[in-house]
Motif scaffolding. Structure first.
Motif, PDB file in Angstrom:
ATOM      1  N   VAL A 169       0.781  -1.195   0.033  1.00 41.24           N
ATOM      2  CA  VAL A 169      -0.141   0.170   0.008  1.00 41.24           C
ATOM      3  C   VAL A 169       1.064   1.226   0.271  1.00 41.24           C
ATOM      4  O   VAL A 169       1.925   1.189   0.818  1.00 41.24           O
ATOM      5  CB  VAL A 169      -0.989   0.121   1.139  1.00 41.24           C
ATOM      6  N   CYS A 170       0.579   2.283  -0.920  1.00 43.56           N
ATOM      7  CA  CYS A 170       1.267   3.425  -0.898  1.00 43.56           C
ATOM      8  C   CYS A 170       0.375   4.513  -1.026  1.00 43.56           C
ATOM      9  O   CYS A 170      -0.914   4.273  -1.629  1.00 43.56           O
ATOM     10  CB  CYS A 170       2.329   3.537  -1.828  1.00 43.56           C
ATOM     11  N   TYR A 171       0.650   5.671  -0.863  1.00 41.13           N
ATOM     12  CA  TYR A 171      -0.218   7.057  -0.858  1.00 41.13           C
ATOM     13  C   TYR A 171       0.758   7.960  -1.826  1.00 41.13           C
ATOM     14  O   TYR A 171       1.812   8.003  -1.548  1.00 41.13           O
ATOM     15  CB  TYR A 171      -0.298   7.448   0.348  1.00 41.13           C
ATOM     16  N   GLY A 172      -0.064   8.485  -2.727  1.00 40.38           N
ATOM     17  CA  GLY A 172       0.929   9.345  -3.708  1.00 40.38           C
ATOM     18  C   GLY A 172      -0.135  10.193  -4.336  1.00 40.38           C
ATOM     19  O   GLY A 172      -1.307  10.610  -4.098  1.00 40.38           O
ATOM     20  N   LYS A 173       0.489  11.443  -5.110  1.00 39.79           N
ATOM     21  CA  LYS A 173      -0.194  12.145  -6.053  1.00 39.79           C
ATOM     22  C   LYS A 173      -0.046  11.979  -7.364  1.00 39.79           C
ATOM     23  O   LYS A 173       0.888  11.652  -8.099  1.00 39.79           O
ATOM     24  CB  LYS A 173       0.905  13.474  -5.626  1.00 39.79           C
ATOM     25  N   ILE A 174      -1.412  12.195  -8.001  1.00 36.98           N
ATOM     26  CA  ILE A 174      -1.330  12.136  -9.368  1.00 36.98           C
ATOM     27  C   ILE A 174      -0.876  13.492 -10.059  1.00 36.98           C
ATOM     28  O   ILE A 174      -1.526  14.544  -9.816  1.00 36.98           O
ATOM     29  CB  ILE A 174      -2.686  11.746 -10.101  1.00 36.98           C
ATOM     30  N   TYR A 175       0.180  13.737 -10.651  1.00 31.56           N
ATOM     31  CA  TYR A 175       0.723  14.817 -11.024  1.00 31.56           C
ATOM     32  C   TYR A 175       0.698  15.245 -12.538  1.00 31.56           C
ATOM     33  O   TYR A 175       1.020  16.417 -12.915  1.00 31.56           O
ATOM     34  CB  TYR A 175       2.120  15.059 -10.586  1.00 31.56           C
ATOM     35  N   LYS A 176       0.297  14.418 -13.388  1.00 29.39           N
ATOM     36  CA  LYS A 176       0.349  14.553 -14.768  1.00 29.39           C
ATOM     37  C   LYS A 176      -0.486  13.721 -15.580  1.00 29.39           C
ATOM     38  O   LYS A 176      -0.692  12.415 -15.306  1.00 29.39           O
ATOM     39  CB  LYS A 176       1.694  14.644 -15.328  1.00 29.39           C
ATOM     40  N   PHE A 177      -1.177  14.219 -16.700  1.00 29.47           N
ATOM     41  CA  PHE A 177      -1.807  13.566 -17.734  1.00 29.47           C
ATOM     42  C   PHE A 177      -1.517  14.052 -19.019  1.00 29.47           C
ATOM     43  O   PHE A 177      -1.301  14.950 -19.171  1.00 29.47           O
ATOM     44  CB  PHE A 177      -3.550  13.539 -17.650  1.00 29.47           C
ATOM     45  N   GLU A 178      -1.235  12.962 -19.891  1.00 30.14           N
ATOM     46  CA  GLU A 178      -1.084  13.133 -21.416  1.00 30.14           C
ATOM     47  C   GLU A 178      -2.058  12.605 -22.076  1.00 30.14           C
ATOM     48  O   GLU A 178      -2.307  11.198 -21.908  1.00 30.14           O
ATOM     49  CB  GLU A 178       0.246  12.679 -21.581  1.00 30.14           C
ATOM     50  N   ASP A 179      -2.443  13.060 -23.234  1.00 22.48           N
ATOM     51  CA  ASP A 179      -3.371  12.393 -24.085  1.00 22.48           C
ATOM     52  C   ASP A 179      -2.497  11.560 -25.119  1.00 22.48           C
ATOM     53  O   ASP A 179      -1.509  11.809 -25.334  1.00 22.48           O
ATOM     54  CB  ASP A 179      -4.233  13.425 -25.034  1.00 22.48           C
ATOM     55  N   GLU A 195      -6.468  14.382  -7.122  1.00 22.04           N
ATOM     56  CA  GLU A 195      -4.929  14.790  -6.740  1.00 22.04           C
ATOM     57  C   GLU A 195      -4.269  13.693  -5.929  1.00 22.04           C
ATOM     58  O   GLU A 195      -3.235  13.210  -6.336  1.00 22.04           O
ATOM     59  CB  GLU A 195      -4.959  15.904  -6.033  1.00 22.04           C
ATOM     60  N   TYR A 196      -4.829  13.120  -4.772  1.00 21.80           N
ATOM     61  CA  TYR A 196      -4.222  12.237  -3.934  1.00 21.80           C
ATOM     62  C   TYR A 196      -4.928  10.916  -3.975  1.00 21.80           C
ATOM     63  O   TYR A 196      -6.180  10.873  -4.003  1.00 21.80           O
ATOM     64  CB  TYR A 196      -3.978  12.688  -2.661  1.00 21.80           C
ATOM     65  N   VAL A 197      -4.093   9.795  -3.946  1.00 21.97           N
ATOM     66  CA  VAL A 197      -4.682   8.305  -4.238  1.00 21.97           C
ATOM     67  C   VAL A 197      -3.836   7.191  -3.381  1.00 21.97           C
ATOM     68  O   VAL A 197      -2.706   7.672  -3.011  1.00 21.97           O
ATOM     69  CB  VAL A 197      -4.932   7.945  -5.428  1.00 21.97           C
ATOM     70  N   TYR A 198      -4.461   6.190  -3.166  1.00 21.75           N
ATOM     71  CA  TYR A 198      -3.949   5.068  -2.640  1.00 21.75           C
ATOM     72  C   TYR A 198      -3.658   4.082  -3.540  1.00 21.75           C
ATOM     73  O   TYR A 198      -4.560   3.950  -4.254  1.00 21.75           O
ATOM     74  CB  TYR A 198      -4.515   4.507  -1.423  1.00 21.75           C
ATOM     75  N   LEU A 199      -2.409   3.534  -3.708  1.00 20.86           N
ATOM     76  CA  LEU A 199      -2.352   2.167  -4.479  1.00 20.86           C
ATOM     77  C   LEU A 199      -2.309   1.231  -3.493  1.00 20.86           C
ATOM     78  O   LEU A 199      -1.388   0.951  -2.441  1.00 20.86           O
ATOM     79  CB  LEU A 199      -1.067   2.477  -5.217  1.00 20.86           C
ATOM     80  N   LEU A 200      -3.236   0.064  -3.905  1.00 19.78           N
ATOM     81  CA  LEU A 200      -3.042  -1.246  -3.272  1.00 19.78           C
ATOM     82  C   LEU A 200      -2.932  -2.254  -4.262  1.00 19.78           C
ATOM     83  O   LEU A 200      -3.349  -2.227  -5.228  1.00 19.78           O
ATOM     84  CB  LEU A 200      -4.481  -1.441  -2.410  1.00 19.78           C
ATOM     85  N   VAL A 201      -1.941  -3.012  -4.022  1.00 15.31           N
ATOM     86  CA  VAL A 201      -1.554  -4.391  -4.801  1.00 15.31           C
ATOM     87  C   VAL A 201      -1.474  -5.530  -3.948  1.00 15.31           C
ATOM     88  O   VAL A 201      -1.012  -5.457  -2.785  1.00 15.31           O
ATOM     89  CB  VAL A 201      -0.178  -4.043  -5.444  1.00 15.31           C
ATOM     90  N   ARG A 202      -1.956  -6.649  -4.582  1.00 15.31           N
ATOM     91  CA  ARG A 202      -1.777  -7.969  -4.013  1.00 15.31           C
ATOM     92  C   ARG A 202      -1.658  -9.036  -5.043  1.00 15.31           C
ATOM     93  O   ARG A 202      -1.872  -8.820  -6.224  1.00 15.31           O
ATOM     94  CB  ARG A 202      -3.063  -8.164  -3.030  1.00 15.31           C
ATOM     95  N   ARG A 203      -1.088 -10.038  -4.621  1.00 18.21           N
ATOM     96  CA  ARG A 203      -0.868 -11.113  -5.702  1.00 18.21           C
ATOM     97  C   ARG A 203      -2.288 -11.846  -5.702  1.00 18.21           C
ATOM     98  O   ARG A 203      -2.905 -12.049  -4.948  1.00 18.21           O
ATOM     99  CB  ARG A 203       0.098 -12.425  -5.024  1.00 18.21           C
ATOM    100  N   ARG A 204      -2.324 -12.369  -7.000  1.00 19.36           N
ATOM    101  CA  ARG A 204      -3.744 -13.285  -7.304  1.00 19.36           C
ATOM    102  C   ARG A 204      -3.356 -14.647  -7.118  1.00 19.36           C
ATOM    103  O   ARG A 204      -2.569 -15.006  -7.156  1.00 19.36           O
ATOM    104  CB  ARG A 204      -4.177 -13.060  -8.698  1.00 19.36           C
TER     105      ARG A 204
END
Length: 151
Positions: free
Chosen positions: A99-109, A142-151
């Protein structure tokens, strides 16, 4: 994910790791993975001591604005402080390995007009997602959590 407020869950998909980058840092791996339906590509820097990965691993990834099951916003204490205080209620973090917490800082088309690329920084560990505009549009926060687990 059942029980999670729909406003809090921005993106969820399953991925297969198809490549690990050469080691640039001691405790960081850069993984390259593709979603099951092949519509989304991710590049993700992970702490390999906390969450070691290898080629062929299958991962479930969730991006959310809150770790609370009901989708309520997190208070100033942070999710680690609540766990230390012995709170009886669990959180989404309990179901995931990384689990991490971060910032979405950029989008590109994308060049084709149908895809976008989102960039997220988790304290210097970077992530990019490339995929259909329709699937990644909810990430325009702006701010999100990323949560990752193995399947």
């Amino acid at each position: 994910m059942a029980g999670l407020g729909s406003d809090a869950q921005l993106f969820e998909d399953n991925f297969r790791v198809h490549k690990l980058s050469d080691k640039k840092y001691d405790r960081v791996d850069r993984i390259y993975a593709t979603s099951e339906d092949k519509s989304i590509e991710i590049t993700l820097d992970i702490n390999n001591e906390l969450f070691p990965c290898k080629e062929g691993d299958e991962l479930n990834m969730l991006i959310a604005t809150s770790l609370h099951y009901d989708g309520t916003k997190d208070d100033e204490r942070g999710w680690r402080d609540v766990a230390k205080m012995g709170a009886s209620e669990g959180s989404l973090a309990d179901q995931y390995d990384y689990v991490c917490y971060g910032k979405i800082y950029k989008f590109e088309d994308g060049e084709d007009g149908q895809t976008i690329k989102a960039y997220i920084s988790f304290g210097g560990l970077l992530m990019s997602l490339v995929g259909p505009y329709k699937k990644l549009t909810p990430l325009r926060v702006e701010y999100v959590y990323l949560l990752v687990r193995r399947r």
